[in-house]
Design a protein around this motif. Structure first.
Motif, PDB file in Angstrom:
ATOM      1  N   SER A 164      16.990   7.924 -62.312  1.00  0.00           N
ATOM      2  CA  SER A 164      16.647   9.319 -62.007  1.00  0.00           C
ATOM      3  C   SER A 164      15.142   9.503 -61.853  1.00  0.00           C
ATOM      4  O   SER A 164      14.691  10.340 -61.059  1.00  0.00           O
ATOM      5  N   THR A 181      14.315   8.331 -58.478  1.00  0.00           N
ATOM      6  CA  THR A 181      14.830   9.270 -57.482  1.00  0.00           C
ATOM      7  C   THR A 181      13.850  10.407 -57.245  1.00  0.00           C
ATOM      8  O   THR A 181      13.650  10.850 -56.107  1.00  0.00           O
ATOM      9  N   ASP A 183      11.202   9.112 -55.068  1.00  0.00           N
ATOM     10  CA  ASP A 183      11.721   9.044 -53.692  1.00  0.00           C
ATOM     11  C   ASP A 183      11.566  10.390 -52.995  1.00  0.00           C
ATOM     12  O   ASP A 183      11.147  10.462 -51.831  1.00  0.00           O
TER      13      ASP A 183
END
Length: 328
Positions: free
Chosen positions: A84, A87, A90
């Motif tokens: 997470s 992420t 990202d």
């Protein structure tokens, strides 16, 4: 020029804001809170509130700027980052790039610079590579490549100039990872990770002091050159050399070697992959294009700066038997 910096409160961004204002540019720094406002103002920039993931707020804060710089990341600093955490990074990279492309068109910017990383193009066999090498991304680096493609396509579609600066592994007195390494070297807890069953294969890395990365972005902001460049110091270094020299500068115990596979349960496979796979490259193309030379040509000069800065800040306190680490 009027320059907009997303990521202005980060380690790279703060130094970049300072260099741009020293060059007499008007700098708008994206912030999210009062502390961020203070950081940008201390560096000479004008803080404006917004969020890299909120396109409308970006359009308002970047109004009137000719150059936009995407230097925002959310690199995890925990010992073993969860997926997470990656992420979120990202999203900051790719969604942030998409938002800035749209904003560049809306505000009529002339130029967009994107921060990226050299090791997304590392070769499977660890051989040296240049800007022309085909990308070789993994789970952690794929979003950096996505961001590159987004800004490149945006420049082609909307007509603004695009510069992509792939930086080597960052280190500086204030970076979280450098501080973690320094503190753990002093306590004898940071090992030299190596490849292979016995951990005897040393990875060769291309690194760059954050000060030099900031100076590189400032030089690129003032130019009309477009393309992709690697921003590193002048000499790749093995993790073994880097950590042994760092420990010596700190009067710390000699770090022990352990195989990367043995550390994977403790620090995660992404950190082990970074530190045990070679990714040597060169700054030759960037130096040829811009008026730039690294102030810290190798890790030796850079690590000396790190340790001296920590001494001055009181992070390192001299004791009869060596240095004591004090978090501040």
């Amino acid at each position: 020029m009027n320059v907009f910096v997303a990521g202005a409160t980060g380690v790279l961004g703060r130094r970049l804001v300072g260099h741009l204002t020293e060059r007499n540019h008007e700098v708008i720094g994206l912030t999210r809170d009062a502390r961020g406002d203070e950081l940008v103002a201390e560096c000479g920039g004008e803080p404006r509130r917004g969020d890299i993931l909120d396109r409308e707020s970006l359009a308002e804060t970047a109004e009137g700027c000719a150059v936009l710089i995407h230097a925002a990341t959310a690199i995890p600093t925990s010992t073993k980052p969860a997926d997470s955490e990656w992420t979120l990074n990202d999203r900051v990279r790719a969604e942030g790039a998409r938002n800035l492309v749209s904003v560049a068109d809306e505000v009529g910017a002339d130029r967009l610079l994107q921060q990226s990383i050299t090791w997304l193009a590392r070769r499977p066999n660890g051989s040296p590579f240049a800007e022309e090498a085909p990308p070789n991304p993994n789970r952690v680096t794929r979003s950096a490549l996505d961001a590159e493609r987004i800004v490149r396509q945006g420049g082609e579609e909307y007509g603004f100039e695009v510069g992509i600066l792939r930086c080597g592994w960052f280190y500086a007195p204030e970076t979280a990872h450098t501080r973690q390494i320094g503190a753990e070297l002093l306590s004898g807890k940071f090992p030299i990770l190596g490849g292979g069953i016995l951990g005897r294969k040393d990875a060769t890395l291309s690194i760059v002091h954050v000060e030099d990365a900031a100076r590189a972005f400032a030089a690129a902001a003032e130019s009309s050159a477009t393309g992709l460049w690697h921003v590193t110091d002048n000499r790749p270094v093995t993790l073994f050399e880097f950590l042994r020299t760092f420990a010596d500068r700190l009067d710390a115990p000699e770090p022990r070697r352990i195989p990367g596979w043995l550390a994977r349960p403790l620090v995660g496979k992404s950190s082990v992959r970074l530190l045990t796979n070679s990714a040597p490259t060169s700054n030759a193309k960037f130096r040829e294009t811009f008026d730039w030379e690294p102030a810290y040509p190798t890790y030796r000069e850079g690590l000396q700066d790190v340790v001296e800065a920590w001494r001055e800040a009181g992070t390192l306190v001299k004791r009869p038997d060596g240095y004591e680490w004090r978090e501040n």
